[in-house]
Design an enzyme around this catalytic site. Structure first.
Site, PDB file in Angstrom:
ATOM      1  N   ARG A 101      91.988 -23.860 -87.989  1.00 41.79           N
ATOM      2  CA  ARG A 101      91.373 -23.113 -89.078  1.00 41.79           C
ATOM      3  C   ARG A 101      92.087 -23.311 -90.407  1.00 41.79           C
ATOM      4  O   ARG A 101      91.531 -23.029 -91.458  1.00 41.79           O
ATOM      5  CB  ARG A 101      91.327 -21.620 -88.747  1.00 41.79           C
ATOM      6  CG  ARG A 101      92.658 -20.910 -88.933  1.00 41.79           C
ATOM      7  CD  ARG A 101      92.647 -19.487 -88.380  1.00 41.79           C
ATOM      8  NE  ARG A 101      93.772 -18.707 -88.810  1.00 41.79           N
ATOM      9  CZ  ARG A 101      95.027 -18.850 -88.418  1.00 41.79           C
ATOM     10  NH1 ARG A 101      95.334 -19.796 -87.544  1.00 41.79           N
ATOM     11  NH2 ARG A 101      95.975 -18.080 -88.873  1.00 41.79           N
ATOM     12  N   ARG A 136      78.502 -14.909 -73.709  1.00 40.66           N
ATOM     13  CA  ARG A 136      77.880 -15.302 -72.436  1.00 40.66           C
ATOM     14  C   ARG A 136      78.741 -16.317 -71.688  1.00 40.66           C
ATOM     15  O   ARG A 136      78.954 -16.192 -70.483  1.00 40.66           O
ATOM     16  CB  ARG A 136      76.498 -15.878 -72.689  1.00 40.66           C
ATOM     17  CG  ARG A 136      75.517 -14.851 -73.180  1.00 40.66           C
ATOM     18  CD  ARG A 136      74.175 -15.462 -73.473  1.00 40.66           C
ATOM     19  NE  ARG A 136      73.280 -14.467 -74.053  1.00 40.66           N
ATOM     20  CZ  ARG A 136      72.271 -14.752 -74.845  1.00 40.66           C
ATOM     21  NH1 ARG A 136      72.005 -16.014 -75.145  1.00 40.66           N
ATOM     22  NH2 ARG A 136      71.517 -13.790 -75.332  1.00 40.66           N
TER      23      ARG A 136
END
Length: 145
Positions: free
Chosen positions: A104, A31
């Site tokens: 990460r 979104r």
């Protein structure tokens, strides 16, 4: 019987909730960055959220398998604590990856190391189990009991 696996079940439910949280984060990122399904590319920020979620999902079956084997054949408490560490590492991995691809790495190494510990505990627990069975059979055979 239930008390012998209650901690494993609790960690499993926490892991499932974590996976659901990751999936929701991808929905929110879709979104925010306007990436409509079934597209998985286009915006680099969205792609990091998506890849982090997919990577965590890919490792989840392996984690569950060794969590339960380690808990049943080695020690439930040790396996559950190790499982919590893994889930914490994966949480950090997800958010580190979402922030930057480089973010990460440290959590990936940590959670991978914890997963290897679970694999080792599983292997050790099964090895002891099977050795104990063989020793029991030998004793029974030689003593005639």
């Amino acid at each position: 019987m239930l008390e012998q696996v209650a901690l494993l079940a609790a960690v499993t439910v926490l892991g499932v909730l974590e996976q659901a949280y990751f999936a929701l984060q991808v929905i929110y990122a879709r979104r925010k960055y306007k990436v409509s399904p079934p597209n998985i590319s286009g915006n680099p920020e969205f792609e990091r959220f998506y890849r982090a979620q997919v990577n965590c999902s890919e490792y989840f079956p392996l984690f569950l398998s060794v969590l339960w084997v380690a808990g049943i054949y080695f020690h439930q408490g040790v396996a559950a604590c190790t499982g919590i560490l893994y889930l914490c590492g994966r949480y950090q991995y997800f958010h580190g990856y979402a922030a930057s691809a480089q973010g990460r790495l440290a959590p990936l190494y940590f959670s991978s190391g914890v997963l290897w510990i679970l694999i080792g505990l599983s292997t050790l627990g099964l090895l002891v189990h099977f050795l104990a069975l063989d020793v029991g059979r030998l004793l029974k055979y030689h003593t005639g009991l």
